[in-house]
Structures are given as structure tokens and as C-alpha cells.
Scaffold this motif. Structure first.
Motif, PDB file in Angstrom:
ATOM      1  N   ARG A 134       0.869  -1.173   0.000  1.00  0.00           N
ATOM      2  CA  ARG A 134       0.000   0.000   0.000  1.00  0.00           C
ATOM      3  C   ARG A 134       0.906   1.224   0.000  1.00  0.00           C
ATOM      4  O   ARG A 134       2.062   1.127   0.369  1.00  0.00           O
ATOM      5  N   HIS A 135       0.348   2.384  -0.349  1.00  0.00           N
ATOM      6  CA  HIS A 135       1.179   3.579  -0.400  1.00  0.00           C
ATOM      7  C   HIS A 135       1.852   3.820   0.957  1.00  0.00           C
ATOM      8  O   HIS A 135       1.175   3.910   1.972  1.00  0.00           O
ATOM      9  N   SER A 136       3.149   3.919   0.970  1.00  0.00           N
ATOM     10  CA  SER A 136       3.988   4.195   2.147  1.00  0.00           C
ATOM     11  C   SER A 136       3.943   3.120   3.238  1.00  0.00           C
ATOM     12  O   SER A 136       4.441   3.333   4.341  1.00  0.00           O
ATOM     13  N   VAL A 158      -5.600   5.752  23.058  1.00  0.00           N
ATOM     14  CA  VAL A 158      -5.831   5.202  21.716  1.00  0.00           C
ATOM     15  C   VAL A 158      -5.483   6.295  20.718  1.00  0.00           C
ATOM     16  O   VAL A 158      -5.876   7.450  20.889  1.00  0.00           O
ATOM     17  N   LYS A 159      -4.705   5.951  19.696  1.00  0.00           N
ATOM     18  CA  LYS A 159      -4.471   6.927  18.631  1.00  0.00           C
ATOM     19  C   LYS A 159      -4.849   6.279  17.301  1.00  0.00           C
ATOM     20  O   LYS A 159      -4.760   5.050  17.148  1.00  0.00           O
ATOM     21  N   CYS A 160      -5.296   7.114  16.378  1.00  0.00           N
ATOM     22  CA  CYS A 160      -5.803   6.569  15.115  1.00  0.00           C
ATOM     23  C   CYS A 160      -5.220   7.323  13.934  1.00  0.00           C
ATOM     24  O   CYS A 160      -5.050   8.541  13.975  1.00  0.00           O
ATOM     25  N   ARG A 161      -4.895   6.583  12.885  1.00  0.00           N
ATOM     26  CA  ARG A 161      -4.425   7.164  11.627  1.00  0.00           C
ATOM     27  C   ARG A 161      -5.337   6.613  10.542  1.00  0.00           C
ATOM     28  O   ARG A 161      -5.613   5.415  10.509  1.00  0.00           O
ATOM     29  N   HIS A 164     -14.537   7.531   5.231  1.00  0.00           N
ATOM     30  CA  HIS A 164     -15.268   6.708   6.198  1.00  0.00           C
ATOM     31  C   HIS A 164     -16.353   7.566   6.835  1.00  0.00           C
ATOM     32  O   HIS A 164     -16.286   8.792   6.785  1.00  0.00           O
ATOM     33  N   SER A 165     -17.304   6.871   7.461  1.00  0.00           N
ATOM     34  CA  SER A 165     -18.417   7.618   8.054  1.00  0.00           C
ATOM     35  C   SER A 165     -18.042   8.179   9.424  1.00  0.00           C
ATOM     36  O   SER A 165     -18.840   8.829  10.086  1.00  0.00           O
ATOM     37  N   TYR A 166     -16.834   7.918   9.872  1.00  0.00           N
ATOM     38  CA  TYR A 166     -16.380   8.376  11.193  1.00  0.00           C
ATOM     39  C   TYR A 166     -15.042   9.100  11.029  1.00  0.00           C
ATOM     40  O   TYR A 166     -14.330   8.907  10.038  1.00  0.00           O
ATOM     41  N   SER A 167     -14.679   9.900  12.016  1.00  0.00           N
ATOM     42  CA  SER A 167     -13.382  10.596  11.989  1.00  0.00           C
ATOM     43  C   SER A 167     -12.381   9.803  12.849  1.00  0.00           C
ATOM     44  O   SER A 167     -12.777   8.902  13.601  1.00  0.00           O
ATOM     45  N   VAL A 171      -6.476   2.850   9.881  1.00  0.00           N
ATOM     46  CA  VAL A 171      -7.573   2.518   8.959  1.00  0.00           C
ATOM     47  C   VAL A 171      -7.120   2.909   7.558  1.00  0.00           C
ATOM     48  O   VAL A 171      -6.677   4.030   7.336  1.00  0.00           O
ATOM     49  N   ARG A 172      -7.186   1.946   6.644  1.00  0.00           N
ATOM     50  CA  ARG A 172      -6.760   2.199   5.255  1.00  0.00           C
ATOM     51  C   ARG A 172      -7.875   1.760   4.338  1.00  0.00           C
ATOM     52  O   ARG A 172      -8.072   0.559   4.137  1.00  0.00           O
ATOM     53  N   ASN A 173      -8.646   2.685   3.844  1.00  0.00           N
ATOM     54  CA  ASN A 173      -9.784   2.361   2.970  1.00  0.00           C
ATOM     55  C   ASN A 173     -10.661   1.284   3.607  1.00  0.00           C
ATOM     56  O   ASN A 173     -11.250   1.540   4.636  1.00  0.00           O
TER      57      ASN A 173
END
Ligand code: ATP
Ligand code: MG
Length: 398
Positions: free
Chosen positions: A56-58, A116-119, A124-127, A164-166
Motif C-alpha cells: 500500500r502507499h507508504s 488510543v491513537k488513530c491514523r 469513512h463515516s467516522y473521523s 484505517v486504510r480504505n
């Protein structure tokens, strides 16, 4: 991490060194391709079973039931900046929450703080903030009271990461630093003058880290050194080449004692080390030609030995014309070199007692004059010495 967490992990997130993914598309593809090849070689070499590697990219994602073992091996591959063994799921929020709670159940201990950290990449329907908030709450609902957990965003005992990736998502709690650099094989081969001492091993490793496979050349100075010196050099080479899985494990051993003997008999004593090194460079140049290498690496650092003053390095470099001498340690203090040697695993072997070279003069020159050196070298049959040394070349597999 609890032992049984290994059973729930199924993937490894592989992050590239920063310099790779900023490259233009075709260069990046080339580098990624080499990296994937090197990863496959390492996994095969260490018997780590895996299903597949997804690009996947990067990022690369490795599907494996041995995510923890794989991560530890991958962290030693040049071009990888970090890895995280992870749980893989779809990007549906409920699925991500479910997997996060499972992982949290394995890694959190009584009284722990967590964050919790998210990238997130894609629509998506959420941030990302929603993901962090809702997972944090679910973990507290599930285990908070009975395990006395609390959220600490600044300095948590356990950090849970969500990527989260696609359509896909990955949840993890561990990140292991890689060595960075460029994938081995993305630059041409170089010849590395490897003595078995601390410096040359680190110098070779640093050049490998930037993508150059190294063909180590060891000069056997017997009878001025002995088999302890040679054994040490070959052992160091073995550890060094463990960083180059999939590449040749050949060390080129040159019989240099006779050259040194002639130098002592025919040339100015205070310049012995310079004549010796200049011969090493000339012979290394021939090995480079034979092996299709494009440079010569040494472990010299300014002023570290009498032969390594700026003046003497100039005299040394002058011995060869076709190939550049690369000295990655030029500006390093010894303590900095030793710290790297410890990290790469060569320090202990390099520190082993071995016979030091008995040809080193008691008062070596620190400011040699090129004309004086060249004049003294006229007493040697340099051409014949190089030919004889090349004929003596032995290839040792380590
Ligand atoms: P090292 O710790 O690498 O032995 P050093 O600081 O002791 O280096 P020197 O002995 O002057 O310094 O050697 C300078 C460089 O020349 C080494 O770093 C190495 O690259 C090369 N060299 C010296 N001796 C040998 C040898 N016997 N075989 C191959 N290369 C050598
Ligand atoms: Mg040394």
C-alpha cells in the motif's frame, strides 16, 4: 505483552524509511520491490511462515500467524523505519472496536493507563477522533472498573494504535524501531576493508544501511599478526553479513604479510603503516574491478591513528585513482562508533583479544609528504606485489 497475545495477531504493519516514500513513483517502486525481495529472503532464512505481503502507499502489510517473530526479524532490514505486530480487520467501526477490545484484554494490566491513537486513509463515516473516543470508552466499559484502568493521553502505560486504510483496519499496541536507511541492493556493491576491529565493521554497516552490498576484504598480515586476528575478522564478517540476508557471504582474504615484510626491509620505517595501507588500497581496487564494485570503504576517522591525520589520509587516498575511498566514520568519536558496534552486534567480537600488528613503528609519521612516500616506494616492485597478492586471494564463506 502476555504470551497468548501472539495467538490473536495476524499481521505486521511495515513502515518505510522516510526517504523512500518521498521518491518519485518509479524510483519508489524500484526501492519497494527491492525491499519486498529482501523481506522475503529474511522470512525464508529465519523460517518465519507467512501468507502474503500486501503493498500500500507508504506501507507494506505482512499477513502471518507469527507476527511477533516476524516483527523482530523485519526490524533488522535496511529501509524499514518501524514495524507493529497487529490484528487485522475491516474498516467497519464495530469490527475495529471489537478487535481493539480483544487486544486491550491481552495487553492491559491492572492499574494501567492507556491511550488510543488513530491514523486514517480513505473515506469513512467516522473521523479519527471518533475512533479514539469510542474505543477508549468501550475498553473502559469492558475492563475499566475491574482492572482499575484510566485514560492518559500524554504518558500512557499502553498505547493502542488503530490504522484505517480504505476498507481495511489494523490494531496494534507495540511498535519496534527499524534501522531505517535504504533497501540493500538499491546502490551498487562496494569493497569493504574489514580488519576485525571495531571501526571497519561499523563503516561497512553504515554503507550497507544506505543500500550498498559490501564485499569484505581482509588482509592477513601473518607473521606480523596471527590466526587470532584472522579468526576475529572472519567472525566479525559473519555478524556483519547477517544484516545482508540473501546476499553473498564471501570474505576475500589477501596474504599481505609478504608485502609488509618487503615494506619493512626497503622503506622508511616511520611511514610503514602508510605504505601498508596504500598497498591495501591498490589491491582492494583490483578486487573492486574483479567483483564489479564501485567504491572502497574503510573505517578511518580523522586523527584516530597516526596514519589517519588529515595529511596522511591525503597521502593514502593518492594511491588509487580509479575508485573513491569512502570513509563514513571520518567525523565520528570512538564512543559514537562503539555505540553503533554494540547495536549491530560486532562490538564483543571486535573487542576480543587478538595479536596486534607487530610491524607498527614506535614513532609513526603524522605529517607524511607524498613525494617522500612515492620516492621510498620506488624501492618496491609494486606491480609484482599486487599481482602476487591477487593470486593469493582466497574466498572464505562465513
Ligand atoms: P579498525 O578498528 O577498523 O581496525 P583502526 O582504527 O584500528 O581500524 P587502522 O588499523 O589504521 O585503524 O586501519 C584503518 C582502516 O584500514 C580500517 O578501518 C580498515 O578499513 C582498514 N584495515 C586496516 N587493517 C586491515 C586489515 N588487516 N584488513 C582489511 N582492512 C584493514
Ligand atoms: Mg582497530
Amino acid at each position: 505483552m502476555e504470551a497468548d497475545v501472539k495467538n490473536v495477531l495476524g499481521s505486521v504493519i511495515i513502515r518505510f524509511g522516510g526517504e523512500i516514500w518521498i521518491k518519485k513513483t518509479w524510483t519508489r517502486k524500484l526501492y519497494e520491490g527491492r525491499l519486498v525481495k529482501n523481506i522475503k529472503n529474511v522470512l525464508k532464512h529465519y523460517d518465519v511462515p507467512y501468507d502474503k505481503i500486501v503493498r500500500r502507499h507508504s506501507r507494506l502489510f505482512l499477513r502471518t500467524d507469527s507476527a511477533m517473530q516476524a516483527s523482530l526479524e523485519l526490524a533488522r532490514i535496511f529501509g524499514i523505519s518501524s514495524v507493529s505486530p497487529s490484528l487485522e480487520t475491516s474498516s467497519k467501526l464495530e469490527k475495529i472496536i471489537d478487535r481493539s477490545v480483544v487486544l486491550a484484554g491481552h495487553v492491559l494490566k491492572i492499574g494501567n493507563s492507556f491511550a488510543v491513537k488513530c491514523r486514517r486513509v480513505g473515506k469513512h463515516s467516522y473521523s479519527s477522533a471518533d475512533v479514539c473516543k469510542v474505543i477508549g470508552q468501550r475498553i473502559l466499559d469492558e475492563f475499566g472498573e475491574k482492572m482499575n484502568l484510566r485514560v492518559d493521553l500524554n504518558n500512557p502505560d499502553v498505547g493502542l494504535g488503530v490504522e484505517v486504510r480504505n476498507d481495511e483496519a489494523f490494531v496494534y499496541s507495540d511498535t519496534f524501531d527499524g534501522v531505517g536507511g535504504m533497501p540493500l541492493g538499491t546502490q551498487p556493491r562496494v569493497v569493504g576493508l574489514l580488519s576485525g576491529g571495531t571501526d571497519s565493521a561499523v563503516a561497512c554497516w553504515m554503507i550497507m544501511k544506505r543500500g550498498c552490498p559490501v564485499a569484505p576484504v581482509y588482509f592477513d598480515n601473518t607473521p606480523f599478526t596471527d590466526e587470532t586476528t584472522t579468526g576475529r575478522a572472519l567472525n566479525v564478517a559473519g555478524v556483519l553479513l547477517d544484516w545482508a540476508v540473501g546476499f553473498p557471504r564471501n570474505v576475500y582474504v589477501v596474504q599481505h604479510g609478504e608485502n609488509l615484510k618487503r615494506i619493512i626491509e626497503n622503506c622508511s620505517k616511520k611511514l610503514t603503516c602508510l605504505f601498508c595501507k596504500r598497498m591495501m588500497y591498490r589491491i582492494a581496487e583490483r578486487v573492486a574491478e574483479m567483483k564489479g564494485a564501485e567504491g572502497i570503504v574503510t573505517g578511518e576517522a580523522i586523527g584516530e591513528q597516526a596514519s589517519q591525520t588529515i595529511t596522511n589520509l591525503k597521502v593514502l587516498s593518492n594511491a588509487v585513482k580509479k575508485y573513491p575511498i569512502h570513509r563514513p566514520l571520518l567525523g565520528f568519536d570512538k564512543s559514537e562508533t562503539e555505540a553503533i558496534a554494540r547495536r549491530i552486534g560486532t562490538y564483543k567480537i571486535s573487542s576480543r583479544k587478538a595479536k596486534g600488528c607487530k610491524a607498527v613503528p614506535s614513532k609513526p609519521a603524522t605529517k607524511a609528504k607524498l613525494e617522500e612516500v612515492e620516492e621510498s616506494e620506488e624501492n618496491l616492485n609494486i606491480k609484482e606485489m599486487i599481482e602476487r597478492s591477487i593470486e593469493s586471494l582466497k574466498v572464505v564463506k562465513v
